[in-house]
Design a protein around this motif. Sequence first.
Motif, PDB file in Angstrom:
ATOM      1  N   ALA A 142       0.832  -1.201   0.000  1.00 43.86           N
ATOM      2  CA  ALA A 142       0.000   0.000   0.000  1.00 43.86           C
ATOM      3  C   ALA A 142       0.866   1.250   0.000  1.00 43.86           C
ATOM      4  O   ALA A 142       2.088   1.191   0.159  1.00 43.86           O
ATOM      5  CB  ALA A 142      -0.922   0.000   1.220  1.00 43.86           C
ATOM      6  N   PHE A 143       0.188   2.395  -0.166  1.00 44.45           N
ATOM      7  CA  PHE A 143       0.823   3.688   0.045  1.00 44.45           C
ATOM      8  C   PHE A 143       0.414   4.176   1.437  1.00 44.45           C
ATOM      9  O   PHE A 143      -0.756   4.103   1.799  1.00 44.45           O
ATOM     10  CB  PHE A 143       0.368   4.729  -0.981  1.00 44.45           C
ATOM     11  CG  PHE A 143       0.508   4.314  -2.413  1.00 44.45           C
ATOM     12  CD1 PHE A 143       1.511   3.445  -2.835  1.00 44.45           C
ATOM     13  CD2 PHE A 143      -0.365   4.805  -3.377  1.00 44.45           C
ATOM     14  CE1 PHE A 143       1.643   3.067  -4.158  1.00 44.45           C
ATOM     15  CE2 PHE A 143      -0.258   4.437  -4.710  1.00 44.45           C
ATOM     16  CZ  PHE A 143       0.751   3.568  -5.104  1.00 44.45           C
ATOM     17  N   CYS A 144       1.367   4.650   2.197  1.00 46.18           N
ATOM     18  CA  CYS A 144       1.091   5.287   3.487  1.00 46.18           C
ATOM     19  C   CYS A 144       1.253   6.780   3.261  1.00 46.18           C
ATOM     20  O   CYS A 144       2.361   7.257   2.991  1.00 46.18           O
ATOM     21  CB  CYS A 144       2.064   4.778   4.547  1.00 46.18           C
ATOM     22  SG  CYS A 144       1.696   5.344   6.227  1.00 46.18           S
ATOM     23  N   VAL A 145       0.154   7.515   3.347  1.00 42.77           N
ATOM     24  CA  VAL A 145       0.109   8.902   2.887  1.00 42.77           C
ATOM     25  C   VAL A 145      -0.185   9.855   4.041  1.00 42.77           C
ATOM     26  O   VAL A 145      -1.058   9.587   4.870  1.00 42.77           O
ATOM     27  CB  VAL A 145      -0.974   9.068   1.803  1.00 42.77           C
ATOM     28  CG1 VAL A 145      -1.015  10.508   1.290  1.00 42.77           C
ATOM     29  CG2 VAL A 145      -0.720   8.112   0.643  1.00 42.77           C
ATOM     30  N   ALA A 146       0.548  10.964   4.073  1.00 42.37           N
ATOM     31  CA  ALA A 146       0.250  12.055   5.001  1.00 42.37           C
ATOM     32  C   ALA A 146      -0.555  13.097   4.232  1.00 42.37           C
ATOM     33  O   ALA A 146       0.028  13.884   3.471  1.00 42.37           O
ATOM     34  CB  ALA A 146       1.541  12.659   5.543  1.00 42.37           C
ATOM     35  N   PRO A 147      -1.897  13.132   4.384  1.00 38.25           N
ATOM     36  CA  PRO A 147      -2.740  14.022   3.552  1.00 38.25           C
ATOM     37  C   PRO A 147      -2.359  15.487   3.628  1.00 38.25           C
ATOM     38  O   PRO A 147      -2.349  16.186   2.614  1.00 38.25           O
ATOM     39  CB  PRO A 147      -4.151  13.779   4.103  1.00 38.25           C
ATOM     40  CG  PRO A 147      -4.089  12.438   4.733  1.00 38.25           C
ATOM     41  CD  PRO A 147      -2.704  12.325   5.305  1.00 38.25           C
ATOM     42  N   GLN A 148      -2.032  15.972   4.816  1.00 36.97           N
ATOM     43  CA  GLN A 148      -1.691  17.383   4.950  1.00 36.97           C
ATOM     44  C   GLN A 148      -0.413  17.712   4.190  1.00 36.97           C
ATOM     45  O   GLN A 148      -0.314  18.744   3.522  1.00 36.97           O
ATOM     46  CB  GLN A 148      -1.542  17.765   6.420  1.00 36.97           C
ATOM     47  CG  GLN A 148      -1.267  19.254   6.629  1.00 36.97           C
ATOM     48  CD  GLN A 148      -1.242  19.640   8.096  1.00 36.97           C
ATOM     49  OE1 GLN A 148      -1.655  18.868   8.958  1.00 36.97           O
ATOM     50  NE2 GLN A 148      -0.748  20.838   8.391  1.00 36.97           N
ATOM     51  N   ALA A 149       0.566  16.824   4.288  1.00 37.44           N
ATOM     52  CA  ALA A 149       1.824  17.049   3.572  1.00 37.44           C
ATOM     53  C   ALA A 149       1.603  17.063   2.062  1.00 37.44           C
ATOM     54  O   ALA A 149       2.174  17.901   1.351  1.00 37.44           O
ATOM     55  CB  ALA A 149       2.833  15.968   3.946  1.00 37.44           C
ATOM     56  N   VAL A 150       0.769  16.149   1.579  1.00 31.91           N
ATOM     57  CA  VAL A 150       0.468  16.117   0.148  1.00 31.91           C
ATOM     58  C   VAL A 150      -0.239  17.395  -0.285  1.00 31.91           C
ATOM     59  O   VAL A 150       0.080  17.987  -1.327  1.00 31.91           O
ATOM     60  CB  VAL A 150      -0.390  14.879  -0.195  1.00 31.91           C
ATOM     61  CG1 VAL A 150      -0.878  14.941  -1.635  1.00 31.91           C
ATOM     62  CG2 VAL A 150       0.410  13.598   0.026  1.00 31.91           C
ATOM     63  N   ALA A 151      -1.191  17.857   0.518  1.00 35.86           N
ATOM     64  CA  ALA A 151      -1.917  19.087   0.197  1.00 35.86           C
ATOM     65  C   ALA A 151      -0.967  20.288   0.145  1.00 35.86           C
ATOM     66  O   ALA A 151      -1.085  21.161  -0.726  1.00 35.86           O
ATOM     67  CB  ALA A 151      -3.019  19.326   1.223  1.00 35.86           C
ATOM     68  N   GLU A 152      -0.020  20.335   1.076  1.00 36.33           N
ATOM     69  CA  GLU A 152       0.932  21.448   1.104  1.00 36.33           C
ATOM     70  C   GLU A 152       1.851  21.441  -0.109  1.00 36.33           C
ATOM     71  O   GLU A 152       2.405  22.483  -0.480  1.00 36.33           O
ATOM     72  CB  GLU A 152       1.752  21.392   2.392  1.00 36.33           C
ATOM     73  CG  GLU A 152       0.934  21.725   3.637  1.00 36.33           C
ATOM     74  CD  GLU A 152       1.701  21.499   4.925  1.00 36.33           C
ATOM     75  OE1 GLU A 152       2.852  20.982   4.850  1.00 36.33           O
ATOM     76  OE2 GLU A 152       1.164  21.812   5.997  1.00 36.33           O
ATOM     77  N   LEU A 153       2.001  20.289  -0.734  1.00 39.30           N
ATOM     78  CA  LEU A 153       2.797  20.202  -1.962  1.00 39.30           C
ATOM     79  C   LEU A 153       2.003  20.631  -3.191  1.00 39.30           C
ATOM     80  O   LEU A 153       2.550  20.696  -4.293  1.00 39.30           O
ATOM     81  CB  LEU A 153       3.300  18.771  -2.149  1.00 39.30           C
ATOM     82  CG  LEU A 153       4.320  18.269  -1.127  1.00 39.30           C
ATOM     83  CD1 LEU A 153       4.543  16.768  -1.270  1.00 39.30           C
ATOM     84  CD2 LEU A 153       5.641  19.023  -1.245  1.00 39.30           C
ATOM     85  N   GLN A 208       9.789  13.183  -2.016  1.00 33.95           N
ATOM     86  CA  GLN A 208       8.756  13.066  -0.991  1.00 33.95           C
ATOM     87  C   GLN A 208       8.248  11.635  -0.825  1.00 33.95           C
ATOM     88  O   GLN A 208       7.236  11.419  -0.168  1.00 33.95           O
ATOM     89  CB  GLN A 208       7.583  13.992  -1.328  1.00 33.95           C
ATOM     90  CG  GLN A 208       7.891  15.457  -1.183  1.00 33.95           C
ATOM     91  CD  GLN A 208       8.108  15.854   0.264  1.00 33.95           C
ATOM     92  OE1 GLN A 208       7.480  15.320   1.167  1.00 33.95           O
ATOM     93  NE2 GLN A 208       9.002  16.801   0.503  1.00 33.95           N
ATOM     94  N   ILE A 209       8.951  10.686  -1.422  1.00 34.37           N
ATOM     95  CA  ILE A 209       8.545   9.285  -1.344  1.00 34.37           C
ATOM     96  C   ILE A 209       9.600   8.496  -0.572  1.00 34.37           C
ATOM     97  O   ILE A 209      10.799   8.631  -0.821  1.00 34.37           O
ATOM     98  CB  ILE A 209       8.342   8.692  -2.746  1.00 34.37           C
ATOM     99  CG1 ILE A 209       7.160   9.383  -3.441  1.00 34.37           C
ATOM    100  CG2 ILE A 209       8.107   7.180  -2.673  1.00 34.37           C
ATOM    101  CD1 ILE A 209       6.928   8.953  -4.859  1.00 34.37           C
ATOM    102  N   SER A 210       9.143   7.699   0.361  1.00 36.43           N
ATOM    103  CA  SER A 210      10.045   6.850   1.139  1.00 36.43           C
ATOM    104  C   SER A 210       9.787   5.385   0.809  1.00 36.43           C
ATOM    105  O   SER A 210       8.634   4.941   0.781  1.00 36.43           O
ATOM    106  CB  SER A 210       9.825   7.080   2.640  1.00 36.43           C
ATOM    107  OG  SER A 210      10.674   6.240   3.404  1.00 36.43           O
ATOM    108  N   THR A 211      10.836   4.667   0.546  1.00 34.12           N
ATOM    109  CA  THR A 211      10.748   3.223   0.332  1.00 34.12           C
ATOM    110  C   THR A 211      12.066   2.597   0.761  1.00 34.12           C
ATOM    111  O   THR A 211      13.076   3.290   0.899  1.00 34.12           O
ATOM    112  CB  THR A 211      10.448   2.880  -1.133  1.00 34.12           C
ATOM    113  OG1 THR A 211      10.210   1.470  -1.266  1.00 34.12           O
ATOM    114  CG2 THR A 211      11.594   3.256  -2.058  1.00 34.12           C
ATOM    115  N   ALA A 212      12.037   1.328   1.004  1.00 38.17           N
ATOM    116  CA  ALA A 212      13.260   0.615   1.374  1.00 38.17           C
ATOM    117  C   ALA A 212      14.032   0.217   0.122  1.00 38.17           C
ATOM    118  O   ALA A 212      13.508   0.226  -0.997  1.00 38.17           O
ATOM    119  CB  ALA A 212      12.919  -0.623   2.191  1.00 38.17           C
TER     120      ALA A 212
END
Length: 344
Positions: free
Chosen positions: A138-149, A168-172
């Motif tokens: 899945a994607f784990c999303v911070a809605p506020q951070a996305v909106a600010e972008l 702005q994307i984190s993955t291993a």
Amino acid sequence: MTTPRRSPRATCALLVLALLALVGCTASDGDWPVDHDLAVLCSNDAEICRAWTRTFSERTGYDVTTVRLPTSEALERIRHGEDLPEFDVWHGGGSEMYVEAADEGLLASYRSGESEGIPAAFQDTENRWSGVYSSMLAFCVAPQAVAELGTDIPHTWDDLLDPALKGQISTASPRTSGTAYTAMSLQIDRLGADAGRGYLADLYGQVLQFTRSGTAPAQVVARGEAAVAITFAPYCDAARADGSQVDVVLPDDATEYEVGAVAVLADAPHPEAARDYLDFALSADGQQAGTTSGIEQIPTRSDLPDNLAEILADGSYPVIGASLTERSARRDALLAWFSEEVER
């Protein structure tokens, strides 16, 4: 089956020192004890690892030592520690890596009576490993951070290529994490070999920094360091339950699931205790023990509610993907491509 190559005896003393140093850095439950009944190498979230081994210890009285490593690193540790076997059991991490370990003769064959409760599709045909949990990518999303972008919440894999999400994307790293390798392999199934690698090159160009563990990206987003993480859904759910403002988004176009496994190691110093642990891990109680960590994973046992076979049959998730054998077979080539084209 190929026989694993053993290190020369002359290097044993140096290996002892190296292994002790490694254990001192990675042991999740304190220093490595002189005496213990069972040593478990765990490739899952640290809290889940502790919940599994703590419950087993409480039920049986065994003194259990646990070391946590990401899946790919765990496999390398097993490969290179064979002359001086450290561990009895490997628990957690995608079964693709267990397929490799089994083919290399690193896993012992053991048919547990608890295996009857697990569909054959989630077990090795020669009883060298068994699937004991699952999770959806899945994607784990911070809605506020996305909106600010100034962009929208991503709902497809192509949405992750939005220029606003660069950095702005984190993955291993797929070289260390089974979670990240699942995401990598999914793109090949979704788009084909050439287009899939092209997509991955673009996606990796969006990444802030590659983590070692597949569980870590959810925490990166929870700390406000990135807007989106690629991880398995339960790790994002756990961050949300802890109070972080994050949402789980299952991609609309395609997702994949892991089959997390457990196995007795071929050179287990405590084989009887290892088999007892495997019985526990495959049991209904064992598959539910991890929930005390606050992380809910999907059980593989058909007698437990909301098990993996039921979910796949329901068709509510857009699951695609190759068989475990195919995922394992393509791994070396994909990781070589990653090293040459992404990490250079």
